[in-house]
Write an enzyme that holds these catalytic residues in place. Structure first.
Site, PDB file in Angstrom:
ATOM      1  N   ASN A   1       0.765  -1.276  -0.098  1.00 47.02           N
ATOM      2  CA  ASN A   1      -0.034  -0.131  -0.053  1.00 47.02           C
ATOM      3  C   ASN A   1       0.679   1.248   0.090  1.00 47.02           C
ATOM      4  O   ASN A   1       0.249   2.368  -0.325  1.00 47.02           O
ATOM      5  CB  ASN A   1      -0.790   0.091   1.275  1.00 47.02           C
TER       6      ASN A   1
ATOM      7  N   MET B   1       2.955   2.762  -1.946  1.00 42.39           N
ATOM      8  CA  MET B   1       3.064   3.824  -2.924  1.00 42.39           C
ATOM      9  C   MET B   1       1.956   4.116  -3.546  1.00 42.39           C
ATOM     10  O   MET B   1       1.903   4.626  -4.904  1.00 42.39           O
ATOM     11  CB  MET B   1       4.319   3.110  -3.816  1.00 42.39           C
ATOM     12  N   LYS B   2       0.708   3.852  -3.219  1.00 44.48           N
ATOM     13  CA  LYS B   2      -0.460   4.187  -3.507  1.00 44.48           C
ATOM     14  C   LYS B   2      -0.745   5.755  -3.229  1.00 44.48           C
ATOM     15  O   LYS B   2      -0.158   6.218  -2.116  1.00 44.48           O
ATOM     16  CB  LYS B   2      -1.655   3.447  -2.912  1.00 44.48           C
TER      17      LYS B   2
ATOM     18  N   HIS C   1       3.581   0.419  -7.368  1.00 42.55           N
ATOM     19  CA  HIS C   1       2.188   0.320  -7.559  1.00 42.55           C
ATOM     20  C   HIS C   1       1.522   1.302  -6.279  1.00 42.55           C
ATOM     21  O   HIS C   1       1.582   1.076  -5.503  1.00 42.55           O
ATOM     22  CB  HIS C   1       2.194  -1.137  -6.948  1.00 42.55           C
TER      23      HIS C   1
ATOM     24  N   ASN D   1      -4.131   1.126 -12.866  1.00 41.31           N
ATOM     25  CA  ASN D   1      -4.520  -0.164 -12.266  1.00 41.31           C
ATOM     26  C   ASN D   1      -6.001  -0.259 -12.620  1.00 41.31           C
ATOM     27  O   ASN D   1      -6.551   0.684 -12.127  1.00 41.31           O
ATOM     28  CB  ASN D   1      -4.186  -0.169 -10.553  1.00 41.31           C
ATOM     29  N   GLU D   2      -6.487  -1.589 -13.185  1.00 36.83           N
ATOM     30  CA  GLU D   2      -7.700  -1.879 -13.275  1.00 36.83           C
ATOM     31  C   GLU D   2      -8.623  -0.881 -13.988  1.00 36.83           C
ATOM     32  O   GLU D   2      -9.612  -0.320 -13.422  1.00 36.83           O
ATOM     33  CB  GLU D   2      -8.066  -2.055 -11.677  1.00 36.83           C
TER      34      GLU D   2
ATOM     35  N   GLU E   1       0.494 -10.393  -8.249  1.00 37.09           N
ATOM     36  CA  GLU E   1      -0.247 -10.062  -7.038  1.00 37.09           C
ATOM     37  C   GLU E   1      -0.792 -11.420  -6.955  1.00 37.09           C
ATOM     38  O   GLU E   1      -1.986 -11.890  -6.379  1.00 37.09           O
ATOM     39  CB  GLU E   1      -1.271  -9.124  -7.057  1.00 37.09           C
TER      40      GLU E   1
HETATM   41  O1  G3I Z   1      -4.519   0.883   8.076  1.00 37.35           O
HETATM   42  C1  G3I Z   1      -5.705   0.907   8.432  1.00 37.35           C
HETATM   43  C2  G3I Z   1      -5.920   0.618   9.886  1.00 37.35           C
HETATM   44  O2  G3I Z   1      -5.412   1.692  10.627  1.00 37.35           O
HETATM   45  C3  G3I Z   1      -7.598   0.604  10.324  1.00 37.35           C
HETATM   46  O3  G3I Z   1      -7.577   0.098  11.399  1.00 37.35           O
HETATM   47  C4  G3I Z   1      -8.012  -0.587   9.114  1.00 37.35           C
HETATM   48  C5  G3I Z   1      -9.692  -0.565   9.466  1.00 37.35           C
HETATM   49  O4  G3I Z   1     -10.231  -1.077   8.085  1.00 37.35           O
HETATM   50  O5  G3I Z   1      -7.845  -0.354   7.969  1.00 37.35           O
HETATM   51  C6  G3I Z   1      -6.489  -0.305   7.499  1.00 37.35           C
HETATM   52  O6  G3I Z   1      -6.172   0.206   6.295  1.00 37.35           O
HETATM   53  C7  G3I Z   1      -6.559  -0.704   5.385  1.00 37.35           C
HETATM   54  C8  G3I Z   1      -5.179  -1.136   4.407  1.00 37.35           C
HETATM   55  O7  G3I Z   1      -5.615  -2.236   3.638  1.00 37.35           O
HETATM   56  C9  G3I Z   1      -4.245  -1.949   5.584  1.00 37.35           C
HETATM   57  O8  G3I Z   1      -4.704  -3.105   6.016  1.00 37.35           O
HETATM   58  C10 G3I Z   1      -7.590  -0.190   4.344  1.00 37.35           C
HETATM   59  O9  G3I Z   1      -8.635  -0.001   4.964  1.00 37.35           O
HETATM   60  C11 G3I Z   1      -7.580  -1.194   3.335  1.00 37.35           C
HETATM   61  O10 G3I Z   1      -8.484  -0.463   2.115  1.00 37.35           O
HETATM   62  C12 G3I Z   1      -6.389  -1.585   2.477  1.00 37.35           C
HETATM   63  O11 G3I Z   1      -6.673  -2.408   1.787  1.00 37.35           O
HETATM   64  C13 G3I Z   1      -5.768  -2.708   0.762  1.00 37.35           C
HETATM   65  C14 G3I Z   1      -6.379  -2.586  -0.619  1.00 37.35           C
HETATM   66  O12 G3I Z   1      -5.363  -2.668  -2.002  1.00 37.35           O
HETATM   67  C15 G3I Z   1      -6.867  -1.075  -1.002  1.00 37.35           C
HETATM   68  O13 G3I Z   1      -5.809  -0.227  -1.186  1.00 37.35           O
HETATM   69  C16 G3I Z   1      -5.046  -4.080   0.885  1.00 37.35           C
HETATM   70  O14 G3I Z   1      -4.040  -4.007   1.835  1.00 37.35           O
HETATM   71  C17 G3I Z   1      -4.259  -4.381  -0.434  1.00 37.35           C
HETATM   72  O15 G3I Z   1      -3.742  -5.754  -0.279  1.00 37.35           O
HETATM   73  C18 G3I Z   1      -5.198  -4.167  -1.641  1.00 37.35           C
HETATM   74  O16 G3I Z   1      -4.117  -4.743  -2.799  1.00 37.35           O
HETATM   75  C19 G3I Z   1      -4.776  -4.598  -4.326  1.00 37.35           C
HETATM   76  C20 G3I Z   1      -4.028  -3.984  -5.131  1.00 37.35           C
HETATM   77  O17 G3I Z   1      -3.168  -2.739  -4.591  1.00 37.35           O
HETATM   78  C21 G3I Z   1      -4.366  -4.095  -6.461  1.00 37.35           C
HETATM   79  N1  G3I Z   1      -5.055  -5.329  -6.786  1.00 37.35           N
HETATM   80  C22 G3I Z   1      -5.976  -5.963  -5.828  1.00 37.35           C
HETATM   81  C23 G3I Z   1      -5.209  -6.198  -4.545  1.00 37.35           C
HETATM   82  C24 G3I Z   1      -6.049  -6.868  -3.362  1.00 37.35           C
HETATM   83  O18 G3I Z   1      -7.295  -5.876  -3.088  1.00 37.35           O
END
Ligand code: G3I
Length: 358
Positions: A66, A68-69, A102, A150-151, A267
Site C-alpha cells: 500500500n 506507494m499508492k 504500485h 490499475n484496473e 499479485e
Molecule cells: O491501516 C488501516 C488501519 O489503521 C485501520 O484500522 C483498518 C480498518 O479497516 O484499515 C487499515 O487500512 C487498510 C489497509 O488495507 C491496510 O490493511 C485499508 O482500510 C484497506 O483499504 C487496505 O486494503 C488494501 C487494498 O489494496 C486497498 O488499497 C489491501 O491491504 C491491499 O492488499 C489491496 O491490494 C490490491 C492491489 O493494490 C490491487 N489489486 C488488488 C489487491 C487486493 O485488493
C-alpha cells in the site's frame, strides 16, 4: 533385496530434497529463472523478524502492498508523504532487491477523497499529471517499473469503468466518466515524461475468467502501440482460487506473451475458501489443490512466456497472516506460500516444482 535397497535410497533422497526445499536450504530466488517478488508491508518488515528473513531469503524484489499508492502518498491535497515508501526503498536497496512501483493511478474506493470529489475533467487531469510528475521524479532511478494505471476495465463486459460508486455504495474515482475513456493513454505519457527509464505496466485482475476484459486489454495494447504510447509490460494480478480453470490461466498468459511486452504475474494468491464461509478450515484435499495450482501457474508461466519477457512472479504477501483476503471477504482463508506462523505450506513445494527443481 536389491530393489528394496534402491527404493529406500530413492525415498531417502526424495524426502531430504523435499525437506530442504520447503523448510531450509533452497530459496526460491536461487533456483528460479525469473525474478521472484513479494508484496511487502513496511510495518511487518520492521516488526516481524521471520517475515523479514523469509522475504530476504526468497525474494528478488518487492512491490509495496500500500505504501506507494496515492492513498498513502497524497491523502490530502498538496501534501506528499514519502516517508513510508522511502524507508521501504532504502531497505530494498540495502538488500539488493528490485522495486516495482504500485500504483500511480487507481479508481478504487481507497483513492484520496479530495481527488474523488473533482468533477471537472481539466482539473482532475491536471492534478493527476502533477501527481505523476512529482512521484515519478521522486522515485526516479530507484523504482525500476511502475503499474501506471490499475484496473481500467470493469467486471461486466470488460469496458472502461465509468462508475461513481461500487456495489457497496463506496465512492470511487470515476476516471473513465470524468476524463473520458482514453485517459489511460495519457497517464502512460505523463509517467514516461516523469521517468523515461522506468518500465511502464498496465495491471489488472480477473482476465483468466473474464474474456471480455482480456480482449479489451489486448485491444488497448495494440492501440497504444499503433499510436506510439509508451507501454512496456502487462501485469496479471492472478488472484485466483483452487477451482479457477487452468484453461483460463493458460489463455491469459499466452495472450499477454503474444503482445511481445514484459509479462508480470503481479499479485498471485490462491484462495482455498471458495464458499467464503467464516469458519472455513482447509483439509488435506484443499492444501493439495492449492499446491497444484501454484505449480500450474509457475510452470505455465515458464512454458508460455519467452525468457526475455519474464518480468517475474510476485505473490501478494508472504504468509497467510499478511494476506488481504480475510479482511476483504470477512471470512477465513489461507492463500499464500507460508502459513500464519510463516511455516512453509505445500503451496511452496508446488512453486518449487513449477520452477522445475524437482
Ligand atoms: O491501516 C488501516 C488501519 O489503521 C485501520 O484500522 C483498518 C480498518 O479497516 O484499515 C487499515 O487500512 C487498510 C489497509 O488495507 C491496510 O490493511 C485499508 O482500510 C484497506 O483499504 C487496505 O486494503 C488494501 C487494498 O489494496 C486497498 O488499497 C489491501 O491491504 C491491499 O492488499 C489491496 O491490494 C490490491 C492491489 O493494490 C490491487 N489489486 C488488488 C489487491 C487486493 O485488493
Amino acid at each position: 533385496m536389491q530393489i528394496r535397497f534402491v527404493f529406500c535410497l530413492v525415498f531417502l533422497l526424495y524426502s531430504q530434497t523435499s525437506h530442504a526445499q520447503s523448510e531450509g536450504g533452497l530459496s526460491l530466488s536461487s533456483v528460479s529463472p525469473f525474478p521472484v517478488g513479494f508484496a511487502v508491508d513496511p510495518v511487518l518488515l520492521k516488526s516481524d523478524r521471520v517475515f523479514r528473513e523469509l522475504f530476504i531469503k526468497h525474494g528478488d524484489g518487492l512491490t509495496a502492498t500500500n505504501s506507494m499508492k496515492p492513498s498513502r502518498i497524497i491523502r490530502e491535497k498538496g501534501r506528499y508523504h514519502f516517508e513510508e515508501a522511502d524507508a521501504l526503498i532504502d531497505f530494498a536497496v540495502k538488500n539488493n532487491k528490485r522495486v516495482h512501483g504500485h500504483t500511480l493511478v487507481w479508481f478504487n474506493e481507497s483513492a484520496p477523497r479530495w481527488l474523488k470529489e473533482i468533477r471537472d475533467s481539466a482539473t482532475l487531469e491536471n492534478n493527476l499529471r502533477e501527481y505523476i510528475r512529482v512521484v515519478g521524479e521522486h522515485f526516479r532511478g530507484k523504482v525500476k517499473s511502475w503499474d501506471v494505471v490499475n484496473e481500467v476495465f470493469d467486471d461486466l463486459a470488460g469496458d472502461v469503468r465509468i462508475a461513481d460508486y461500487n456495489e457497496k455504495g463506496a465512492a470511487l474515482l470515476n476516471l473513465g466518466g470524468v476524463l473520458g475513456k482514453d485517459y489511460a493513454a495519457r497517464m502512460f505519457q505523463y509517467a514516461h515524461q516523469a521517468d523515461p527509464e522506468a518500465l511502464l505496466f498496465y495491471n489488472d485482475y480477473g482476465q483468466e475468467t473474464n474474456p471480455g476484459k482480456l480482449n479489451h486489454i489486448i485491444r488497448m495494447v495494440k492501440d497504444f502501440k499503433a499510436r506510439g504510447i509508451p507501454i512496456h509490460g502487462l501485469g496479471i494480478q492472478m488472484h485466483i482460487n483452487i477451482d479457477t480453470p487452468e484453461s483460463g490461466i493458460e489463455k491469459v498468459i499466452a495472450s499477454f506473451a503474444a503482445t511481445g511486452l514484459q509479462v508480470h504475474i503481479s499479485e498471485l494468491d490462491v484462495s482455498m475458501n471458495t464458499g467464503k464461509t467464516k469458519q472455513f478450515r482447509p483439509g488435506a484435499a484443499q492444501f493439495l489443490q492449492q499446491k497444484q495450482k501454484y505449480r500450474f501457474v509457475v510452470e505455465t508461466y515458464r512454458r508460455l512466456v519467452p525468457a526475455s519477457q519474464q518480468y517475474g512472479i510476485t505473490t501478494w504477501g508472504v504468509g497467510d497472516k499478511d494476506s488481504w483476503i480475510p479482511q476483504f471477504c470477512n471470512c477465513s482463508d489461507f492463500p499464500l506460500l507460508f502459513d500464519q506462523e510463516y511455516q512453509p505450506k505445500p503451496a511452496l513445494e508446488g512453486y518449487f516444482e513449477g520452477v522445475g527443481t524437482k
